[in-house]
Design a protein around this motif. Sequence first.
Motif, PDB file in Angstrom:
ATOM      1  N   LYS A   1      27.601 -16.130  -6.108  1.00 25.69           N
ATOM      2  CA  LYS A   1      28.385 -14.985  -5.646  1.00 25.69           C
ATOM      3  C   LYS A   1      29.866 -15.365  -5.625  1.00 25.69           C
ATOM      4  O   LYS A   1      30.239 -16.539  -5.691  1.00 25.69           O
ATOM      5  CB  LYS A   1      27.934 -14.559  -4.248  1.00 25.69           C
ATOM      6  CG  LYS A   1      26.452 -14.201  -4.159  1.00 25.69           C
ATOM      7  CD  LYS A   1      26.143 -12.958  -4.958  1.00 25.69           C
ATOM      8  CE  LYS A   1      24.741 -12.412  -4.641  1.00 25.69           C
ATOM      9  NZ  LYS A   1      23.665 -13.355  -4.928  1.00 25.69           N
ATOM     10  N   SER A   2      30.737 -14.364  -5.513  1.00 24.03           N
ATOM     11  CA  SER A   2      32.177 -14.611  -5.569  1.00 24.03           C
ATOM     12  C   SER A   2      32.882 -14.130  -4.306  1.00 24.03           C
ATOM     13  O   SER A   2      32.483 -13.115  -3.710  1.00 24.03           O
ATOM     14  CB  SER A   2      32.790 -13.922  -6.793  1.00 24.03           C
ATOM     15  OG  SER A   2      32.299 -14.500  -7.983  1.00 24.03           O
ATOM     16  N   ILE A   3      33.913 -14.849  -3.942  1.00 25.12           N
ATOM     17  CA  ILE A   3      34.767 -14.507  -2.801  1.00 25.12           C
ATOM     18  C   ILE A   3      36.165 -14.246  -3.328  1.00 25.12           C
ATOM     19  O   ILE A   3      36.683 -14.984  -4.185  1.00 25.12           O
ATOM     20  CB  ILE A   3      34.770 -15.639  -1.764  1.00 25.12           C
ATOM     21  CG1 ILE A   3      33.466 -15.621  -0.966  1.00 25.12           C
ATOM     22  CG2 ILE A   3      35.944 -15.532  -0.812  1.00 25.12           C
ATOM     23  CD1 ILE A   3      33.355 -16.697   0.082  1.00 25.12           C
ATOM     24  N   ASN A   4      36.786 -13.192  -2.811  1.00 22.08           N
ATOM     25  CA  ASN A   4      38.113 -12.786  -3.270  1.00 22.08           C
ATOM     26  C   ASN A   4      39.125 -13.058  -2.175  1.00 22.08           C
ATOM     27  O   ASN A   4      38.963 -12.598  -1.043  1.00 22.08           O
ATOM     28  CB  ASN A   4      38.099 -11.289  -3.628  1.00 22.08           C
ATOM     29  CG  ASN A   4      39.283 -10.909  -4.492  1.00 22.08           C
ATOM     30  OD1 ASN A   4      40.333 -11.526  -4.405  1.00 22.08           O
ATOM     31  ND2 ASN A   4      39.110  -9.887  -5.317  1.00 22.08           N
ATOM     32  N   LEU A   5      40.176 -13.803  -2.507  1.00 22.24           N
ATOM     33  CA  LEU A   5      41.227 -14.110  -1.537  1.00 22.24           C
ATOM     34  C   LEU A   5      42.447 -13.216  -1.700  1.00 22.24           C
ATOM     35  O   LEU A   5      43.376 -13.295  -0.897  1.00 22.24           O
ATOM     36  CB  LEU A   5      41.663 -15.577  -1.667  1.00 22.24           C
ATOM     37  CG  LEU A   5      40.600 -16.632  -1.344  1.00 22.24           C
ATOM     38  CD1 LEU A   5      41.188 -18.017  -1.484  1.00 22.24           C
ATOM     39  CD2 LEU A   5      40.054 -16.434   0.055  1.00 22.24           C
ATOM     40  N   GLY A   6      42.483 -12.392  -2.746  1.00 21.60           N
ATOM     41  CA  GLY A   6      43.636 -11.541  -2.982  1.00 21.60           C
ATOM     42  C   GLY A   6      43.271 -10.079  -2.871  1.00 21.60           C
ATOM     43  O   GLY A   6      42.488  -9.671  -2.003  1.00 21.60           O
ATOM     44  N   GLU A   7      43.856  -9.281  -3.744  1.00 17.98           N
ATOM     45  CA  GLU A   7      43.539  -7.867  -3.764  1.00 17.98           C
ATOM     46  C   GLU A   7      42.082  -7.657  -4.187  1.00 17.98           C
ATOM     47  O   GLU A   7      41.496  -8.477  -4.910  1.00 17.98           O
ATOM     48  CB  GLU A   7      44.475  -7.125  -4.725  1.00 17.98           C
ATOM     49  CG  GLU A   7      45.937  -7.197  -4.323  1.00 17.98           C
ATOM     50  CD  GLU A   7      46.205  -6.516  -2.996  1.00 17.98           C
ATOM     51  OE1 GLU A   7      45.471  -5.560  -2.669  1.00 17.98           O
ATOM     52  OE2 GLU A   7      47.134  -6.939  -2.286  1.00 17.98           O
ATOM     53  N   GLU A   8      41.520  -6.550  -3.768  1.00 21.21           N
ATOM     54  CA  GLU A   8      40.089  -6.328  -3.957  1.00 21.21           C
ATOM     55  C   GLU A   8      39.686  -6.363  -5.421  1.00 21.21           C
ATOM     56  O   GLU A   8      38.642  -6.895  -5.781  1.00 21.21           O
ATOM     57  CB  GLU A   8      39.700  -4.982  -3.339  1.00 21.21           C
ATOM     58  CG  GLU A   8      38.214  -4.709  -3.397  1.00 21.21           C
ATOM     59  CD  GLU A   8      37.860  -3.405  -2.731  1.00 21.21           C
ATOM     60  OE1 GLU A   8      36.653  -3.089  -2.668  1.00 21.21           O
ATOM     61  OE2 GLU A   8      38.776  -2.689  -2.281  1.00 21.21           O
ATOM     62  N   ASN A   9      40.500  -5.815  -6.307  1.00 18.73           N
ATOM     63  CA  ASN A   9      40.149  -5.731  -7.720  1.00 18.73           C
ATOM     64  C   ASN A   9      40.831  -6.800  -8.563  1.00 18.73           C
ATOM     65  O   ASN A   9      40.829  -6.722  -9.792  1.00 18.73           O
ATOM     66  CB  ASN A   9      40.515  -4.338  -8.273  1.00 18.73           C
ATOM     67  CG  ASN A   9      39.744  -3.234  -7.559  1.00 18.73           C
ATOM     68  OD1 ASN A   9      38.563  -3.396  -7.260  1.00 18.73           O
ATOM     69  ND2 ASN A   9      40.414  -2.127  -7.293  1.00 18.73           N
ATOM     70  N   SER A  10      41.413  -7.794  -7.914  1.00 19.54           N
ATOM     71  CA  SER A  10      42.124  -8.841  -8.647  1.00 19.54           C
ATOM     72  C   SER A  10      41.150  -9.938  -9.045  1.00 19.54           C
ATOM     73  O   SER A  10      40.456 -10.508  -8.205  1.00 19.54           O
ATOM     74  CB  SER A  10      43.247  -9.414  -7.788  1.00 19.54           C
ATOM     75  OG  SER A  10      43.835 -10.525  -8.437  1.00 19.54           O
TER      76      SER A  10
ATOM     77  N   LEU B   1      39.501 -14.653  -7.575  1.00 20.92           N
ATOM     78  CA  LEU B   1      38.062 -14.753  -7.384  1.00 20.92           C
ATOM     79  C   LEU B   1      37.613 -16.213  -7.428  1.00 20.92           C
ATOM     80  O   LEU B   1      38.011 -16.966  -8.324  1.00 20.92           O
ATOM     81  CB  LEU B   1      37.310 -13.967  -8.459  1.00 20.92           C
ATOM     82  CG  LEU B   1      37.215 -12.444  -8.272  1.00 20.92           C
ATOM     83  CD1 LEU B   1      36.509 -11.821  -9.468  1.00 20.92           C
ATOM     84  CD2 LEU B   1      36.478 -12.114  -6.983  1.00 20.92           C
ATOM     85  N   TYR B   2      36.806 -16.609  -6.463  1.00 20.77           N
ATOM     86  CA  TYR B   2      36.260 -17.964  -6.409  1.00 20.77           C
ATOM     87  C   TYR B   2      34.741 -17.872  -6.329  1.00 20.77           C
ATOM     88  O   TYR B   2      34.193 -17.166  -5.484  1.00 20.77           O
ATOM     89  CB  TYR B   2      36.783 -18.709  -5.184  1.00 20.77           C
ATOM     90  CG  TYR B   2      38.241 -19.101  -5.273  1.00 20.77           C
ATOM     91  CD1 TYR B   2      38.603 -20.411  -5.566  1.00 20.77           C
ATOM     92  CD2 TYR B   2      39.247 -18.167  -5.067  1.00 20.77           C
ATOM     93  CE1 TYR B   2      39.936 -20.784  -5.648  1.00 20.77           C
ATOM     94  CE2 TYR B   2      40.578 -18.518  -5.153  1.00 20.77           C
ATOM     95  CZ  TYR B   2      40.924 -19.833  -5.442  1.00 20.77           C
ATOM     96  OH  TYR B   2      42.243 -20.190  -5.520  1.00 20.77           O
ATOM     97  N   GLN B   3      34.074 -18.575  -7.211  1.00 17.66           N
ATOM     98  CA  GLN B   3      32.615 -18.556  -7.231  1.00 17.66           C
ATOM     99  C   GLN B   3      32.052 -19.579  -6.240  1.00 17.66           C
ATOM    100  O   GLN B   3      32.494 -20.725  -6.180  1.00 17.66           O
ATOM    101  CB  GLN B   3      32.101 -18.863  -8.632  1.00 17.66           C
ATOM    102  CG  GLN B   3      30.587 -18.716  -8.755  1.00 17.66           C
ATOM    103  CD  GLN B   3      30.093 -19.045 -10.145  1.00 17.66           C
ATOM    104  OE1 GLN B   3      30.359 -20.134 -10.656  1.00 17.66           O
ATOM    105  NE2 GLN B   3      29.378 -18.109 -10.764  1.00 17.66           N
ATOM    106  N   ILE B   4      31.071 -19.155  -5.475  1.00 16.58           N
ATOM    107  CA  ILE B   4      30.435 -20.044  -4.503  1.00 16.58           C
ATOM    108  C   ILE B   4      29.509 -20.998  -5.241  1.00 16.58           C
ATOM    109  O   ILE B   4      28.605 -20.574  -5.959  1.00 16.58           O
ATOM    110  CB  ILE B   4      29.639 -19.233  -3.453  1.00 16.58           C
ATOM    111  CG1 ILE B   4      30.571 -18.281  -2.697  1.00 16.58           C
ATOM    112  CG2 ILE B   4      28.931 -20.174  -2.475  1.00 16.58           C
ATOM    113  CD1 ILE B   4      29.844 -17.338  -1.748  1.00 16.58           C
ATOM    114  N   VAL B   5      29.747 -22.305  -5.046  1.00 12.54           N
ATOM    115  CA  VAL B   5      28.925 -23.312  -5.732  1.00 12.54           C
ATOM    116  C   VAL B   5      28.147 -24.178  -4.741  1.00 12.54           C
ATOM    117  O   VAL B   5      27.339 -25.017  -5.148  1.00 12.54           O
ATOM    118  CB  VAL B   5      29.798 -24.214  -6.631  1.00 12.54           C
ATOM    119  CG1 VAL B   5      30.411 -23.411  -7.754  1.00 12.54           C
ATOM    120  CG2 VAL B   5      30.874 -24.932  -5.819  1.00 12.54           C
TER     121      VAL B   5
END
Length: 485
Positions: free
Chosen positions: A261-270, A274-278
Amino acid sequence: MLTESLTLSFIGGLLGLLLAVFLLRLLSTSNPGNIPRFETISLDLSSILFIFIITCVTGIIFGLVPALRASKQELNNTLKEGGRGTAGTMATRRLQNIVIVSEIALSLVLLVGAGLMLRSFVKLSSINLGYEPKKLLSMYIAYSRDKYPERPQQEAFLQRLLSGLEELPGVESASLGMSLPPASLYRRDEFTIAGRTDLDPRNRPAADYLPVSSHYFRSLKIPLLRGREFTEADKMDAPKVVIINKTLQDHFFANEDPIGKSINLGEENSSDSLYQIVGVVGDVNYDGLTKPPVDQLYFSYLQQQLGGVLLFMRTSADPEAMKAAVRKKVFSVDYEQPVRELQTMDETLSDTLAQQRFNVLLLSIFAALALVLTAVGVYGVISYSVSQRRYEIGIRMTLGAEKKDVLKLIFGLGLKLVALGVVIGLFASFALTRIVASLLYDVSPTDPVTFAVTAALLGGVALLASIIPARRAMRVNPIVVLRQD
């Protein structure tokens, strides 16, 4: 009577002054770290003058009051009663009993407070930190931006430093981070979870933001629960990755696997943020021992902005003995690089607990002094009662009373005073210990175990102090006493 009272008062003041010197030295070894100029605290001239004034006032008040009472007694009655060794007037005995009961009650309040603080400190010291502090060294590195202005130079310096430290005999692994558990946190940041429509984008959650290197979880022995750790391949030009802690997994991925899954630290659609959970790791307290676990996001430091960093070294030998070798290795990599805050994690934890340790020590000193004064007070009152009732005891034994009856008579007085003082002290403690509730960790201010143990301790000491004069009363010879009186 004033002369006698002042003499006793000055002797007590001198002993108190000597005790204060000893206790100040004891307290100086437990600096909590948040009291300004704590190391300069000492007994100066004003302190000694204060002790002298208190000593004089105490001697005068407690000598003058009984002197005035004695001067108002009727001479004939006093002479008639004095020969028989009476126990004194009812008012005098009542006053003595009130003083002893008050001493016991106040002592119990202090003992309960010290007991609560001690239990809290023990629980705080044994808290699960989420990592293993034994055989772990840390130090702060603030490298020169003038000497290493570009990011590749900074990364190369840090990599040389990590490699050099891992080459030291006794160093199992070395890593870096930007937060020092449990004493400091780099920062907190908001985030969203990509693709989650059930979360309100206007109310973004926040998590601890923790850039770390590879081997970080191995160095601190933070358990890896799912997935993988960071590697040297997780660089700026590689796919962005993040490792979350168990609390964040429980909050947002309770019924699903977060890996991938991915976590977003910036704008919602940016997509750039995006950082993928590893991976998923255990919880660690970075912002204080008493706070509950919070959401945490770990990033590869190679994919983050660089600044001052903390180096962690897991050793197989005594970490204290390796400090000199660590400094030497840092200087061999860069002789201009200063080494700051090089300490074991046990030292870090000790500094974190300094305030709680100081509170326990200070309250324990007061409680111990109160316990001693209570024992002395109970012993003094019961002994005085025995000396004044020798004539009565002699008559009782002449009329057939046995030694065990005398023991019950005198010990019964002590038992009543102690029981009354303990009951009053328990009620007072129940009301007053709520004041220290904010200083306690995982301990109720009305903890029944602490109340029971301290009441038993105080009651036992007070009863022991009363049984000594009671046993002396058993040895009264009625023939000798009646002949003398």
